[in-house]
Design a protein around this motif. Structure first.
Motif, PDB file in Angstrom:
ATOM      1  N   UNK A 287       0.834  -1.207   0.000  1.00 56.80           N
ATOM      2  CA  UNK A 287       0.000   0.000   0.000  1.00 56.80           C
ATOM      3  C   UNK A 287       0.868   1.256   0.000  1.00 56.80           C
ATOM      4  N   UNK A 288       1.887   1.292   0.883  1.00 55.50           N
ATOM      5  CA  UNK A 288       2.748   2.477   0.967  1.00 55.50           C
ATOM      6  C   UNK A 288       3.539   2.685  -0.321  1.00 55.50           C
ATOM      7  N   UNK A 289       4.038   1.607  -0.919  1.00 53.39           N
ATOM      8  CA  UNK A 289       4.808   1.755  -2.146  1.00 53.39           C
ATOM      9  C   UNK A 289       3.924   2.109  -3.342  1.00 53.39           C
ATOM     10  N   UNK A 290       2.679   1.699  -3.296  1.00 50.22           N
ATOM     11  CA  UNK A 290       1.731   2.127  -4.328  1.00 50.22           C
ATOM     12  C   UNK A 290       1.519   3.630  -4.250  1.00 50.22           C
ATOM     13  N   UNK A 291       1.364   4.140  -3.017  1.00 47.29           N
ATOM     14  CA  UNK A 291       1.225   5.584  -2.811  1.00 47.29           C
ATOM     15  C   UNK A 291       2.476   6.325  -3.284  1.00 47.29           C
ATOM     16  N   UNK A 292       3.642   5.754  -2.981  1.00 44.81           N
ATOM     17  CA  UNK A 292       4.908   6.365  -3.399  1.00 44.81           C
ATOM     18  C   UNK A 292       5.000   6.415  -4.922  1.00 44.81           C
ATOM     19  N   UNK A 293       4.602   5.329  -5.591  1.00 43.62           N
ATOM     20  CA  UNK A 293       4.640   5.281  -7.058  1.00 43.62           C
ATOM     21  C   UNK A 293       3.723   6.325  -7.676  1.00 43.62           C
ATOM     22  N   UNK A 294       2.544   6.508  -7.070  1.00 43.98           N
ATOM     23  CA  UNK A 294       1.589   7.499  -7.581  1.00 43.98           C
ATOM     24  C   UNK A 294       2.169   8.907  -7.464  1.00 43.98           C
ATOM     25  N   UNK A 295       2.735   9.214  -6.286  1.00 43.80           N
ATOM     26  CA  UNK A 295       3.330  10.535  -6.068  1.00 43.80           C
ATOM     27  C   UNK A 295       4.527  10.738  -6.997  1.00 43.80           C
ATOM     28  N   UNK A 296       5.345   9.713  -7.145  1.00 46.94           N
ATOM     29  CA  UNK A 296       6.529   9.816  -8.002  1.00 46.94           C
ATOM     30  C   UNK A 296       6.153  10.013  -9.464  1.00 46.94           C
ATOM     31  N   UNK A 297       5.110   9.310  -9.898  1.00 45.54           N
ATOM     32  CA  UNK A 297       4.656   9.414 -11.294  1.00 45.54           C
ATOM     33  C   UNK A 297       4.228  10.836 -11.640  1.00 45.54           C
ATOM     34  N   UNK A 298       3.654  11.532 -10.642  1.00 43.94           N
ATOM     35  CA  UNK A 298       3.176  12.895 -10.855  1.00 43.94           C
ATOM     36  C   UNK A 298       4.282  13.936 -10.719  1.00 43.94           C
ATOM     37  N   UNK A 299       5.477  13.506 -10.322  1.00 46.83           N
ATOM     38  CA  UNK A 299       6.577  14.434 -10.065  1.00 46.83           C
ATOM     39  C   UNK A 299       7.575  14.454 -11.221  1.00 46.83           C
ATOM     40  N   UNK A 300       8.668  15.161 -11.012  1.00 50.63           N
ATOM     41  CA  UNK A 300       9.689  15.305 -12.053  1.00 50.63           C
ATOM     42  C   UNK A 300      10.474  14.018 -12.243  1.00 50.63           C
ATOM     43  N   UNK A 301      11.209  13.958 -13.343  1.00 53.95           N
ATOM     44  CA  UNK A 301      12.023  12.787 -13.660  1.00 53.95           C
ATOM     45  C   UNK A 301      13.111  12.572 -12.617  1.00 53.95           C
ATOM     46  N   UNK A 302      13.707  13.657 -12.154  1.00 56.15           N
ATOM     47  CA  UNK A 302      14.760  13.573 -11.120  1.00 56.15           C
ATOM     48  C   UNK A 302      14.199  12.998  -9.829  1.00 56.15           C
ATOM     49  N   UNK A 303      12.999  13.453  -9.455  1.00 58.84           N
ATOM     50  CA  UNK A 303      12.348  12.965  -8.235  1.00 58.84           C
ATOM     51  C   UNK A 303      12.020  11.484  -8.356  1.00 58.84           C
ATOM     52  N   UNK A 304      11.556  11.075  -9.540  1.00 57.21           N
ATOM     53  CA  UNK A 304      11.228   9.659  -9.758  1.00 57.21           C
ATOM     54  C   UNK A 304      12.483   8.791  -9.635  1.00 57.21           C
ATOM     55  N   UNK A 305      13.589   9.270 -10.195  1.00 57.01           N
ATOM     56  CA  UNK A 305      14.831   8.503 -10.130  1.00 57.01           C
ATOM     57  C   UNK A 305      15.326   8.372  -8.688  1.00 57.01           C
ATOM     58  N   UNK A 306      15.240   9.462  -7.934  1.00 53.23           N
ATOM     59  CA  UNK A 306      15.673   9.441  -6.535  1.00 53.23           C
ATOM     60  C   UNK A 306      14.795   8.504  -5.707  1.00 53.23           C
TER      61      UNK A 306
END
Length: 308
Positions: free
Chosen positions: A212-231
């Protein structure tokens, strides 16, 4: 049964041609145990020594690696003795103790991975709340609960099982796990329900929470910048790899072993060896290679050793 000492001995029948390959087994497993102690301890020491690693994420990683050392120490010394012994036996009380510690460490790993998932969730999804949500007292409480809750639940199960009558004294394994409970004359419904409660409480619910927590993280990361997703990927991927690896082995241990399925002895033996060798070595290697800060300090240490 030993009439003089009134001690029940359990035979560990999962070994494959131990009399023929005893010294080979001993050398391989002794080497594996040595590597597990050294590699896990090295990364724990790096985390303790370097102040920039005194963050919740790295503290949980250190706890996870210490857990791997405890898990291995519960199994390896007895296993090494068995390889050199004529008979592979263990007293009923020690077998219950070994099984209890085995599942205590397994439950602790799930809870520690849950704490790590929560740490990453707050860090990535609610960064402004991180200083208060992951303060020192919270981290210490999570660490204590991660070890205390499984220890209490598994300890109680061992005490309850200790008083039950046995109709067999042979375990299909090389150490004591839940196959021990198939030796009972009568399967208690109450104990089966309690076992299911333990499985849900220290395994299934933590795994669902992690996903559940990693699903939330993936959703937030998907909506963010490429650098944020990589980090985000750099910090979350090692935890997910460790989780998937551990879930695979625990699924085998809990379901396949408990169902007493007709798996060939050699396959069961190889799977068990993989479980006790591969996973305790997999954790430090993944964190050592994939966690940037740990990897940096590890490379410096290796460079210093080579220069000397």
């Amino acid at each position: 049964m030993d009439d003089n000492l009134n001690v029940t001995y359990i035979t560990l029948s999962g070994h494959v041609e131990v009399h023929k390959y005893r010294y080979l087994y001993f050398v391989i497993m002794f080497t594996a145990y040595f590597l597990i102690i050294c590699i896990n301890s090295t990364i724990v020491c790096l985390i303790v020594i370097h102040k920039n690693l005194h963050e919740p994420m790295y503290i949980f990683i250190a706890a996870l690696l210490i857990n791997s050392v405890f898990y291995s120490t519960n199994i390896y010394p007895k296993l090494l003795i068995d390889f050199l012994s004529e008979k592979q036996i263990i007293t009923h009380s020690l077998c219950l103790f070994q099984g209890s510690v085995h599942y205590t460490m397994a439950g602790s790993e799930f809870l520690l991975l849950s704490a790590m998932a929560y740490d990453r969730y707050v860090s990535i999804c609610k960064p402004l709340q991180y200083p208060t949500s992951m303060r020192k007292t919270v981290v210490n409480t999570l660490l204590v609960l991660a070890w205390l809750v499984p220890a209490c639940e598994c300890g109680l199960a061992a005490v309850l099982y200790a008083g039950m009558k046995l109709c067999s004294i042979t375990v299909k394994g090389i150490f004591c796990n839940n196959s021990l409970y198939s030796l009972q004359c009568v399967q208690s419904v109450a104990m089966s329900i309690y076992g299911l409660f333990m499985l849900l409480n220290i395994a299934l619910f933590p795994v669902l929470f992690i996903f559940f927590t990693y699903t939330r993280i993936l959703i937030v990361s998907y909506r963010s910048s490429k650098t944020f997703r990589r980090k985000s990927a750099q910090t979350c991927l090692p935890h997910l790899l460790v989780l998937i690896n551990f879930v695979s082995f625990i699924t085998y241990d809990v379901i396949v072993v408990r169902l007493e399925s007709d798996i060939p002895k050699i396959v069961r033996f190889i799977m068990t060896l993989q479980m006790i060798v591969y996973h305790p070595l997999f954790n430090p290697i993944i964190y050592g290679l994939k966690m940037k800060e740990i990897s940096k300090h590890l490379k410096k240490l290796l460079f210093q050793v080579k220069s000397h």
